[in-house]
Design an enzyme around this catalytic site. Structure first.
Site, PDB file in Angstrom:
ATOM      1  N   ASP A 176      -7.683 -11.996   8.625  1.00 42.29           N
ATOM      2  CA  ASP A 176      -8.154 -10.787   9.082  1.00 42.29           C
ATOM      3  C   ASP A 176      -8.018  -9.526   8.184  1.00 42.29           C
ATOM      4  O   ASP A 176      -8.815  -8.712   7.570  1.00 42.29           O
ATOM      5  CB  ASP A 176      -7.601 -10.463  10.279  1.00 42.29           C
ATOM      6  CG  ASP A 176      -8.007  -9.048  10.686  1.00 42.29           C
ATOM      7  OD1 ASP A 176      -7.451  -8.025  10.189  1.00 42.29           O
ATOM      8  OD2 ASP A 176      -8.872  -9.060  11.796  1.00 42.29           O
ATOM      9  N   PHE A 183      -8.442  -9.427  14.629  1.00 45.55           N
ATOM     10  CA  PHE A 183      -8.561  -7.958  15.599  1.00 45.55           C
ATOM     11  C   PHE A 183      -9.863  -7.541  15.652  1.00 45.55           C
ATOM     12  O   PHE A 183     -10.485  -7.145  14.388  1.00 45.55           O
ATOM     13  CB  PHE A 183      -7.551  -6.941  14.665  1.00 45.55           C
ATOM     14  CG  PHE A 183      -6.475  -7.380  14.264  1.00 45.55           C
ATOM     15  CD1 PHE A 183      -6.064  -7.408  12.955  1.00 45.55           C
ATOM     16  CD2 PHE A 183      -5.411  -8.150  15.053  1.00 45.55           C
ATOM     17  CE1 PHE A 183      -4.990  -7.970  12.281  1.00 45.55           C
ATOM     18  CE2 PHE A 183      -4.163  -8.759  14.509  1.00 45.55           C
ATOM     19  CZ  PHE A 183      -3.946  -8.654  13.106  1.00 45.55           C
ATOM     20  N   ASP A 233      -9.774  -5.795   4.097  1.00 45.35           N
ATOM     21  CA  ASP A 233      -9.712  -5.280   2.584  1.00 45.35           C
ATOM     22  C   ASP A 233     -10.721  -5.757   1.855  1.00 45.35           C
ATOM     23  O   ASP A 233     -11.254  -4.737   1.024  1.00 45.35           O
ATOM     24  CB  ASP A 233      -8.475  -5.687   1.976  1.00 45.35           C
ATOM     25  CG  ASP A 233      -7.089  -5.168   2.446  1.00 45.35           C
ATOM     26  OD1 ASP A 233      -6.018  -5.715   2.485  1.00 45.35           O
ATOM     27  OD2 ASP A 233      -7.069  -4.131   3.241  1.00 45.35           O
ATOM     28  N   ASP A 246     -12.693  -5.341  15.329  1.00 48.21           N
ATOM     29  CA  ASP A 246     -12.945  -4.145  15.179  1.00 48.21           C
ATOM     30  C   ASP A 246     -14.288  -4.092  14.817  1.00 48.21           C
ATOM     31  O   ASP A 246     -15.093  -4.925  15.275  1.00 48.21           O
ATOM     32  CB  ASP A 246     -11.935  -3.655  13.935  1.00 48.21           C
ATOM     33  CG  ASP A 246     -12.382  -4.168  12.766  1.00 48.21           C
ATOM     34  OD1 ASP A 246     -12.238  -3.555  11.669  1.00 48.21           O
ATOM     35  OD2 ASP A 246     -12.923  -5.322  12.516  1.00 48.21           O
ATOM     36  N   HIS A 249       0.851  -1.188   0.041  1.00 48.70           N
ATOM     37  CA  HIS A 249       0.045  -0.038  -0.102  1.00 48.70           C
ATOM     38  C   HIS A 249       0.919   1.042  -0.161  1.00 48.70           C
ATOM     39  O   HIS A 249       1.734   1.405   0.877  1.00 48.70           O
ATOM     40  CB  HIS A 249      -1.050   0.269   1.189  1.00 48.70           C
ATOM     41  CG  HIS A 249      -2.011   1.000   1.071  1.00 48.70           C
ATOM     42  ND1 HIS A 249      -1.788   2.299   1.171  1.00 48.70           N
ATOM     43  CD2 HIS A 249      -3.488   0.756   0.667  1.00 48.70           C
ATOM     44  CE1 HIS A 249      -2.993   3.131   0.939  1.00 48.70           C
ATOM     45  NE2 HIS A 249      -3.898   2.023   0.766  1.00 48.70           N
TER      46      HIS A 249
END
Ligand code: 56B
Length: 385
Positions: free
Chosen positions: A344, A273, A349, A275, A79
């Protein structure tokens, strides 16, 4: 809780994933680690369930797509906004990012929500944070010099680093300020003091204190930094989610491709994670299912208070679901080089790709909206995620 317990194959997988043992991160005794917490949440959930059939189908789809894209840690480095140098500056950058890597969602529309202009583009969400840091590190800024925003000793106090400077660093290109900016500044100040008191103001020293153990580094973060100690209570016991502590370790591993500051002998002990993006994608894929009251609450974009049982069920079952996906993939493909981190990253993404598709469809009509049009996520204003 599973909504189709009849599937013996996945039940075996579930039982083996619940075996916990030494691969439960950040703990000595299995039931006090993140996986043990996810198991407790899974067993006591009534508003979030994991579909065994959905898990099997999603595992096959994920494996196929990850293989097709040759998905690996290289995706992190590829990225344009992520740092590329294999040095302490990148470790500092990642620490600063994951110290602040929480809650970017907005109640406003796409045009009014908090956004950052950098390198000729508008960045939102997680990428807005990364863009702010990169912009501050660039050459002479309007502030008159490059701002050492990823140097922990810089954040210590108002005298050296006034709030007004941090408001400049995290400035918005719209009328909406960065969400929870006051809380982010408090995280920086707290972390600077802890690092100076216990780790010689050095992220490299912090990382070295874990002797290349991922679980130990997550433990050190949770024990030393209150703002990383993502621990809650659910159905009579403490549950450890530790999302930003774990994503810090994962980002180091990805950025350094498993070497140097990213070398961890037990990296596969790190969970996903928890989120608000990955649960969104797990629900879209039919892995997670919600009770009607919860589904209706999320669809109507109503906030869920931080610490609410629904929030903990969503986060804990997401961890459990990704563990099941990982074991399902390994059961079908024993040599797959896939862990919870890569699953993850891929799901995050994919959620962002889908969001962009829906935004294009809203703006220009046409393809991209097949299946469930919207993909609402749960909304909780929290510094934990
Ligand atoms: N579970 C999980 N959560 C992640 C990420 C990332 C970015 N990771 C990059 C690095 C490698 C990957 O390939 C990604 O390119 C951000 N977040 C979380 O999402 C929320 C922001 O969402 P939005 O407002 O839509 O940008 C916020 O809680 C943030 O902490 C991830 O990877 N996994």
């Amino acid at each position: 809780m599973s909504d189709d317990e009849t599937d013996p194959e996945l039940l075996t997988l579930l039982r083996s994933s619940l075996g916990l043992g030494t691969d439960s991160p950040v703990d000595a005794s299995p039931d006090t680690g993140v996986l043990g917490s996810a198991l407790h949440i899974y067993n006591n959930s009534i508003d979030v369930a994991i579909s065994m059939a959905g898990t099997r189908a999603a595992a096959a789809l994920l494996y196929r797509q990850m293989q097709q894209r040759n998905y690996s840690t290289a995706a992190w480095r590829a990225h344009e906004l992520h740092p590329k140098s294999n040095d302490a500056a990148t470790a500092d950058f990642i620490f600063t990012t994951d110290l602040l890597n929480f809650c970017f969602w907005s109640e406003r529309g796409a045009a009014e929500r908090f956004a950052v202009e950098y390198r000729g583009r508008r960045w939102t969400g997680y990428w807005s944070l990364v863009a702010c840091l990169q912009c501050a590190l660039d050459d002479v800024d309007v502030w008159g010099a490059d701002i050492p925003i990823t140097t922990p000793s810089f954040w210590r106090n108002e005298a050296d680093c006034p709030d007004s400077l941090l408001h400049h660093v995290f400035r918005s290109a719209t009328a909406e300020e960065m969400p929870l900016l006051r809380e982010r500044i408090a995280c920086l100040r707290e972390a600077s003091i802890v690092l100076s008191q216990s780790f010689a103001s050095s992220v490299a020293v912090l990382i070295a204190s874990a002797s290349h153990s991922a679980a130990a580094l997550v433990n050190v973060l949770a024990a030393s930094f209150p703002c990383f100690n993502d621990v809650h209570r659910f159905e009579g016991r403490e549950v450890r989610i530790l999302k930003r502590a774990q994503i810090f370790v994962a980002d180091l591993w990805a950025a350094f491709d498993g070497e140097g500051y990213g070398r961890f002998g037990d990296i596969d002990s790190i969970t996903m994670f928890a989120d608000y993006r990955v649960p969104q994608m797990l629900h879209y894929l039919g892995v997670l299912s919600y009770s009607p009251p919860l589904a209706s609450h999320i669809r109507s974009l109503k906030p869920i208070p931080s610490g609410h049982a629904w929030e903990i069920q969503l986060r804990g079952n997401a961890i459990q679901a990704v563990e099941l996906l990982k074991r399902q993939i390994h059961s079908a493909h024993p040599d797959a080089k896939i862990n919870a981190i890569l699953i993850d990253f891929f799901l995050y993404d994919a959620a962002k790709e889908r969001e962009r598709e829906l935004e294009r469809k809203r703006q220009f009509g046409g393809e991209g909206g097949e299946g469930g049009e919207e993909m609402p996520h749960h909304r909780t204003r929290s510094i934990w995620y």
